[in-house]
Motif scaffolding. Sequence first.
Motif, PDB file in Angstrom:
ATOM      1  N   GLN A  89     -26.268 -20.353  26.843  1.00 50.70           N
ATOM      2  CA  GLN A  89     -26.543 -20.964  28.162  1.00 50.70           C
ATOM      3  C   GLN A  89     -25.805 -20.224  29.274  1.00 50.70           C
ATOM      4  O   GLN A  89     -25.239 -20.858  30.168  1.00 50.70           O
ATOM      5  N   LEU A  90     -25.842 -18.904  29.232  1.00 53.57           N
ATOM      6  CA  LEU A  90     -25.211 -18.134  30.312  1.00 53.57           C
ATOM      7  C   LEU A  90     -26.212 -17.920  31.433  1.00 53.57           C
ATOM      8  O   LEU A  90     -27.433 -18.010  31.224  1.00 53.57           O
ATOM      9  N   LEU A  91     -25.698 -17.635  32.620  1.00 49.71           N
ATOM     10  CA  LEU A  91     -26.566 -17.364  33.772  1.00 49.71           C
ATOM     11  C   LEU A  91     -26.673 -15.844  33.908  1.00 49.71           C
ATOM     12  O   LEU A  91     -25.683 -15.172  34.209  1.00 49.71           O
ATOM     13  N   PHE A  92     -27.867 -15.343  33.665  1.00 47.29           N
ATOM     14  CA  PHE A  92     -28.026 -13.892  33.544  1.00 47.29           C
ATOM     15  C   PHE A  92     -28.055 -13.164  34.892  1.00 47.29           C
ATOM     16  O   PHE A  92     -28.012 -11.943  34.926  1.00 47.29           O
ATOM     17  N   ASP A  93     -28.134 -13.920  35.981  1.00 50.63           N
ATOM     18  CA  ASP A  93     -28.095 -13.246  37.290  1.00 50.63           C
ATOM     19  C   ASP A  93     -26.671 -13.248  37.866  1.00 50.63           C
ATOM     20  O   ASP A  93     -26.469 -12.891  39.018  1.00 50.63           O
ATOM     21  N   ARG A  94     -25.708 -13.677  37.065  1.00 50.70           N
ATOM     22  CA  ARG A  94     -24.312 -13.670  37.502  1.00 50.70           C
ATOM     23  C   ARG A  94     -23.485 -12.811  36.548  1.00 50.70           C
ATOM     24  O   ARG A  94     -23.801 -12.726  35.358  1.00 50.70           O
ATOM     25  N   SER A  95     -22.438 -12.229  37.075  1.00 50.42           N
ATOM     26  CA  SER A  95     -21.566 -11.394  36.239  1.00 50.42           C
ATOM     27  C   SER A  95     -20.815 -12.274  35.247  1.00 50.42           C
ATOM     28  O   SER A  95     -20.799 -13.517  35.362  1.00 50.42           O
ATOM     29  N   VAL A  96     -20.192 -11.629  34.274  1.00 50.59           N
ATOM     30  CA  VAL A  96     -19.374 -12.354  33.295  1.00 50.59           C
ATOM     31  C   VAL A  96     -18.306 -13.163  34.035  1.00 50.59           C
ATOM     32  O   VAL A  96     -18.087 -14.338  33.750  1.00 50.59           O
ATOM     33  N   ASN A  99     -19.842 -16.207  35.652  1.00 47.39           N
ATOM     34  CA  ASN A  99     -20.209 -17.216  34.657  1.00 47.39           C
ATOM     35  C   ASN A  99     -18.993 -18.031  34.248  1.00 47.39           C
ATOM     36  O   ASN A  99     -19.052 -19.252  34.174  1.00 47.39           O
ATOM     37  N   VAL A 100     -17.892 -17.328  33.987  1.00 40.18           N
ATOM     38  CA  VAL A 100     -16.687 -18.016  33.514  1.00 40.18           C
ATOM     39  C   VAL A 100     -16.056 -18.827  34.652  1.00 40.18           C
ATOM     40  O   VAL A 100     -15.468 -19.879  34.429  1.00 40.18           O
ATOM     41  N   ALA A 101     -16.227 -18.323  35.886  1.00 44.13           N
ATOM     42  CA  ALA A 101     -15.605 -18.997  37.045  1.00 44.13           C
ATOM     43  C   ALA A 101     -16.294 -20.315  37.411  1.00 44.13           C
ATOM     44  O   ALA A 101     -15.710 -21.145  38.120  1.00 44.13           O
ATOM     45  N   LEU A 102     -17.525 -20.505  36.932  1.00 49.57           N
ATOM     46  CA  LEU A 102     -18.331 -21.653  37.375  1.00 49.57           C
ATOM     47  C   LEU A 102     -17.607 -23.007  37.284  1.00 49.57           C
ATOM     48  O   LEU A 102     -17.561 -23.748  38.276  1.00 49.57           O
ATOM     49  N   PRO A 103     -17.005 -23.362  36.130  1.00 48.22           N
ATOM     50  CA  PRO A 103     -16.336 -24.687  36.087  1.00 48.22           C
ATOM     51  C   PRO A 103     -15.203 -24.808  37.093  1.00 48.22           C
ATOM     52  O   PRO A 103     -14.936 -25.897  37.602  1.00 48.22           O
ATOM     53  N   LEU A 104     -14.524 -23.681  37.371  1.00 48.34           N
ATOM     54  CA  LEU A 104     -13.397 -23.723  38.313  1.00 48.34           C
ATOM     55  C   LEU A 104     -13.890 -23.874  39.749  1.00 48.34           C
ATOM     56  O   LEU A 104     -13.260 -24.554  40.568  1.00 48.34           O
ATOM     57  N   GLN A 105     -15.032 -23.224  40.042  1.00 48.45           N
ATOM     58  CA  GLN A 105     -15.620 -23.385  41.382  1.00 48.45           C
ATOM     59  C   GLN A 105     -16.013 -24.846  41.591  1.00 48.45           C
ATOM     60  O   GLN A 105     -15.825 -25.408  42.672  1.00 48.45           O
ATOM     61  N   PHE A 134     -22.822  -7.761  33.372  1.00 50.17           N
ATOM     62  CA  PHE A 134     -23.721  -8.908  33.330  1.00 50.17           C
ATOM     63  C   PHE A 134     -24.010  -9.269  31.872  1.00 50.17           C
ATOM     64  O   PHE A 134     -23.963  -8.386  31.003  1.00 50.17           O
ATOM     65  N   PRO A 135     -24.295 -10.552  31.583  1.00 49.98           N
ATOM     66  CA  PRO A 135     -24.488 -10.971  30.195  1.00 49.98           C
ATOM     67  C   PRO A 135     -25.514 -10.126  29.436  1.00 49.98           C
ATOM     68  O   PRO A 135     -25.350  -9.886  28.245  1.00 49.98           O
ATOM     69  N   GLY A 147     -19.386 -17.457  26.596  1.00 52.85           N
ATOM     70  CA  GLY A 147     -19.641 -18.903  26.602  1.00 52.85           C
ATOM     71  C   GLY A 147     -18.378 -19.691  26.268  1.00 52.85           C
ATOM     72  O   GLY A 147     -18.102 -20.731  26.870  1.00 52.85           O
ATOM     73  N   ILE A 148     -17.606 -19.157  25.314  1.00 52.73           N
ATOM     74  CA  ILE A 148     -16.355 -19.837  24.933  1.00 52.73           C
ATOM     75  C   ILE A 148     -15.349 -19.764  26.084  1.00 52.73           C
ATOM     76  O   ILE A 148     -14.684 -20.755  26.419  1.00 52.73           O
ATOM     77  N   ALA A 149     -15.257 -18.582  26.698  1.00 51.23           N
ATOM     78  CA  ALA A 149     -14.324 -18.434  27.833  1.00 51.23           C
ATOM     79  C   ALA A 149     -14.680 -19.430  28.935  1.00 51.23           C
ATOM     80  O   ALA A 149     -13.800 -20.057  29.532  1.00 51.23           O
TER      81      ALA A 149
END
Lengths: 222, 337
Positions: A89-96, A99-105, A134-135, A147-149
């Motif tokens: 369930q990664l977002l392929f139009d965003r960098s790694v 993607n990892v920053a999303l919950p913190l944002q 990118f993913p 995804g784990i990160a």
Amino acid sequence: MIRFDQVAKRYPNGHVGLHELSFRVRRGEFLFVTGHSGAGKSTLLRLLLAMERPTGGKLLLAGQDLATITNAQIPFLRRQIGVVFQNHQLLFDRSVFDNVALPLQILGLNKRDIGQRVMTALERVSLKDKALQFPADLSTGQQQRVGIARAVVHKPALLLADEPTGNLDPRLAAEIMGVFEDINRLGTTVLIASHDLALIARMRHRMLTLQRGRLIGDGEAG
Amino acid sequence: MSAKQDPAAPKPAERVGATGQRPDKQDDGPDFKTFFNAWLESHRASLVDSLRRLTKQPIGSFFTSLVMAVALSLPMGLSLLLSNVERLGGSWQRAAQISVYLDLDASAQRSESLREEIAQLPDVEDVRGISREEALDEFQQQTGLGQALRELPENPLPGVIIVTPNVIDKAKLDALRQQLEGLPGVDQAQLDLLWVERLTAILNLGDRFVFGLTVLLVMALLLVVGNTIRLHIENRRAEIEVIKLVGGTDGYVRRPFLYMGALYGLAAGFLAWLLLAFGLDWLNDAVVRLAGLYDSAFALDGVPAGDGFSLVCGAVLLGYVGAWLAVARHLRELAPR
């Protein structure tokens, strides 16, 4: 941490996902939920994520009753949980990094804190050097580690994983499980739904066995 | 059963979200200033992200804004034209005159004293006297019946005083006409305001038409914005599901789409302003030429800055509301699967 008391899940079409399930999980535990397809593993995870509500019994997560939780409270409950999916369930139009920053944002952290935490999380899964990629540029195993990160970057109290090694070869699967154990050592409760009994047996953690929505086993694997 | 604990591991309370409270209420959470700055940063990020997505598809974004601009400029343009016509009607109405026909036996001295008396009235701007002889000469010139009129035993035309009022209100004009008609030596006072009444009725009809058109086009505009935002939502369905799974609130999910709607509105507002300014300027040449033929210096007013600013603000608001309605409608369908 988690308390299932006679928890049942019956769908409107009559199908019963879970039959009066009862068990407890202590804070900081590492456990597997296993069973064949249709045993109720995914239903159990969906109940914990408040994607569905139990139709009977009492389900408490960190003291919160998931049967009565309001829709407005659900996002704040989910911020205590990290989730790892089989299909990443990664977002392929965003960098790694993004993607990892999303919950913190979503948590509203500032840029400096986000940068530090994301790099720490990526370091933990050995992907610090892939932050700007990118993913789609990564292997399946690397995508799973992204995804784990993302699931642990906000230091959740509970980490849920649904067949996290389903698409991986045994070597990669063992590597991913090692990452989960590292995370657990930091105090996070880890609950993994998997049907890979061989892998589970090697890890020697608590294992709940489900069959047709009923709990038929609760003990140490192996 | 029990997990091996790392002595260096953070206590549960040190973890984000571990207390089950909102971030602003955690023990180790950010203070108000930090949280407010982060909130602002989140809004800035949503705005920048929406702007980036719109500029990524410049042609699509431009045409969506153009459709909205046309929908906005139609009622606004008609309204501006109507106010111009009202302005023209007002100036004509101000030029309305009352013809005061004197008794046939009124002497030249009586005519002059009446002219002076009328000039003193408060609602009168100007008076001009036309004697019986001047009236006859004018009539002969206009009709070509000079020979026939000369054969009449006496001049059948009365003396006339042309009164230019300084009021434009129909009731006041009518009261003035009655006052003039009541003066001794006056046979009749005539005020022709029928054409003004007709023009006013047409303008009222125009106002209603513009109002109806505005309501319809506002609804169309909301549909255009709503449909565009719906497509953006569909394109970002996977992202929204992930955001919800990692704890994004409905407000967090909604925010970039609201900015997007407002940005569409902003672009449409400015485009509509430009369309109207150029459209009115283009029409003005023909209007000035036509007015010149009637010895009038009438010209169309452009789009007043206040109206233009209101247009842009209204467009932003409509974009925002349209986006809100679209997101509210589709948010329920976007539960993580």
